[in-house]
Design an enzyme around this catalytic site. Structure first.
Site, PDB file in Angstrom:
ATOM      1  N   PHE A 144      35.301   2.091 -27.802  1.00  0.00           N
ATOM      2  CA  PHE A 144      33.992   2.653 -27.475  1.00  0.00           C
ATOM      3  C   PHE A 144      33.997   4.174 -27.369  1.00  0.00           C
ATOM      4  O   PHE A 144      32.958   4.826 -27.528  1.00  0.00           O
ATOM      5  CB  PHE A 144      33.469   2.041 -26.169  1.00  0.00           C
ATOM      6  CG  PHE A 144      34.038   2.611 -24.908  1.00  0.00           C
ATOM      7  CD1 PHE A 144      33.311   3.522 -24.148  1.00  0.00           C
ATOM      8  CD2 PHE A 144      35.294   2.227 -24.444  1.00  0.00           C
ATOM      9  CE1 PHE A 144      33.817   4.038 -22.970  1.00  0.00           C
ATOM     10  CE2 PHE A 144      35.804   2.740 -23.274  1.00  0.00           C
ATOM     11  CZ  PHE A 144      35.073   3.651 -22.540  1.00  0.00           C
ATOM     12  N   LYS A 145      35.152   4.765 -27.124  1.00  0.00           N
ATOM     13  CA  LYS A 145      35.194   6.206 -26.932  1.00  0.00           C
ATOM     14  C   LYS A 145      34.909   6.978 -28.217  1.00  0.00           C
ATOM     15  O   LYS A 145      34.609   8.172 -28.180  1.00  0.00           O
ATOM     16  CB  LYS A 145      36.534   6.603 -26.312  1.00  0.00           C
ATOM     17  CG  LYS A 145      36.622   6.088 -24.878  1.00  0.00           C
ATOM     18  CD  LYS A 145      37.997   6.116 -24.281  1.00  0.00           C
ATOM     19  CE  LYS A 145      37.974   5.472 -22.894  1.00  0.00           C
ATOM     20  NZ  LYS A 145      39.287   5.397 -22.263  1.00  0.00           N
TER      21      LYS A 145
END
Length: 418
Positions: free
Chosen positions: A36-37
């Protein structure tokens, strides 16, 4: 012109919503590092270099980051060969998955540096924060033409884009007719994502409760239940390593809001944490946590969540998403609240293949991690992500390992500062 999503993400929707087992899984893992980063770190370098130009920054920016597995690779992918920057990533040598480590140590880019440490993530994060606060080191860097910045949770530029995908998820559910405009939802995930959802709620997004999921390192669960944040406990290595933390950088931001944005009071509590290992918020502050629900999953419960969702919905999730899914089940059991939930699916199952396959009863002890990748693809019917295929045979470019106390010396050596 090639669309941006083709260059950066492996799906046109970028963050698709997948309905499974009574919840909506917001798939945030379709970027360059299948975590997700990527959402924030694919834009952060552009925001940072633009801001530096506007503020007439002359020094070269050194991104200094500690990672529990995902931030480091995502940051390097974003900053690789960006002019005017260098990036140094520290990670716990024995605290990440083999795929996570391979992603980092094969990273290309003349300005990228990866260093393993013989300690855990909190050791790395603490040392990085000390370097940021070391005025003598800052002076040495300035003299050599450098200055520090960050790409992990310390940097608000990481958090702001996370607010966006909750708004996007809500708008998508309304657009697709899955919820009515104005209907409340219940976001679920790790604390960084939940804090972003909290900010989205403050901005007007219809959110009911905010479900914060923890693994067996249950420091946040204990905080939400008792009002005491106590890091004086054993550090547990789990199958969800990116959640293996005892010191939450983002919690300080929430504490600041709970104090009525009183910087002195917030600093006093952070000093108590640094010097004594704990702090306790006031009853008035605790009363403001009414919108939060915290719980945790044991290792067995995490594995069970992976197995159950696959059996019920033929959908494979990773260990971190499983922690969130397991905690959501506990929330429903305790509250009987069946409002629609958006679970932040923070990593691809291909990043934690051995743990996922073991949870599915497919141990394959004879296979290495890339053999397990192929086995998982055959089982799930989901193609192996490009990000995994690219590192399968990639050479190791970074092999430096130091003790946590030697991290400042490693930074000076990399920057050639004597």
């Amino acid at each position: 012109m090639i669309p941006l999503w083709i260059k950066t993400f492996d799906t046109e929707k970028i963050a698709p919503l997948h309905e499974a087992d009574g919840a909506y899984f917001l798939e945030l893992f379709h970027g360059a590092t299948i975590a997700f980063k990527d959402m924030a770190l694919s834009i952060l370098p552009h925001l940072m270099t633009t801001a530096a130009k506007k503020n007439n920054v002359k020094n070269e920016i050194v991104i200094l980051t500690a990672t529990s597995g995902d931030t480091g690779k995502a940051a390097m992918a974003g900053f690789a060969d960006v002019p005017g920057t260098k990036i140094i990533v520290f990670y716990p040598k024995h605290g990440v998955s083999p795929i996570q480590e391979k992603q980092m140590v094969t990273q290309k880019g003349a300005n990228t540096y990866v260093v393993g440490i013989t300690g855990n993530f909190d050791d790395a994060q603490t040392a990085v924060k000390k370097m940021f606060n070391d005025h003598e080191l800052a002076a040495e860097l300035d003299q050599a033409g450098f200055q520090f910045s960050s790409a992990n949770s310390i940097n608000i530029g990481r958090l702001v884009p996370q607010i966006v995908y909750y708004v996007y998820a809500y708008a998508s559910l309304v657009r697709d007719g899955r919820i009515k405009d104005g209907q409340e939802v219940v976001p679920t995930g790790n604390f960084g994502n939940i804090l972003a959802a909290y900010y989205a709620k403050q901005m007007g997004l219809p959110i009911h409760k905010l479900i914060c999921a923890s693994n067996e390192n249950r420091v946040l669960y204990d905080f939400f239940r008792t009002g005491t944040y106590d890091r004086k406990r054993d550090f547990i290595l789990t199958t969800s390593p990116s959640m293996d933390i005892l010191i939450s950088s983002n919690l300080e931001r929430l504490i600041y809001r709970l104090t009525g944005e009183n910087a002195e009071k917030c600093a006093e509590l952070m000093k108590s944490l640094s010097e004594g290992g704990e702090y306790t918020i006031t009853d008035e502050m605790k009363a403001q946590l009414v919108d939060f629900y915290g719980n945790f999953c044991s290792e067995d419960e995490t594995a069970q969540a992976i197995s159950d969702i696959y059996k019920n919905s033929n959908y494979v999730i990773d260990t971190h998403t499983a922690v969130a899914a397991g905690v959501y089940k506990k929330y429903v059991s305790e509250t009987a609240d069946h409002l629609p939930t958006v679970i932040a699916s923070t990593a691809s199952p291909y990043k934690f293949t051995r743990s996922v396959m073991e949870a599915l009863g497919e141990e394959h002890k004879d296979l290495d991690d890339f053999g397990l990748v192929d086995a998982l693809s055959a089982l799930s019917g989901v193609p192996v992500p490009r990000a995994v295929e690219e590192i399968r045979t990639a050479p190791v470019l970074h092999d430096r390992v130091v003790d946590a106390v030697d991290m400042p010396a490693a930074v000076k050596d990399i920057l050639k500062i004597k």
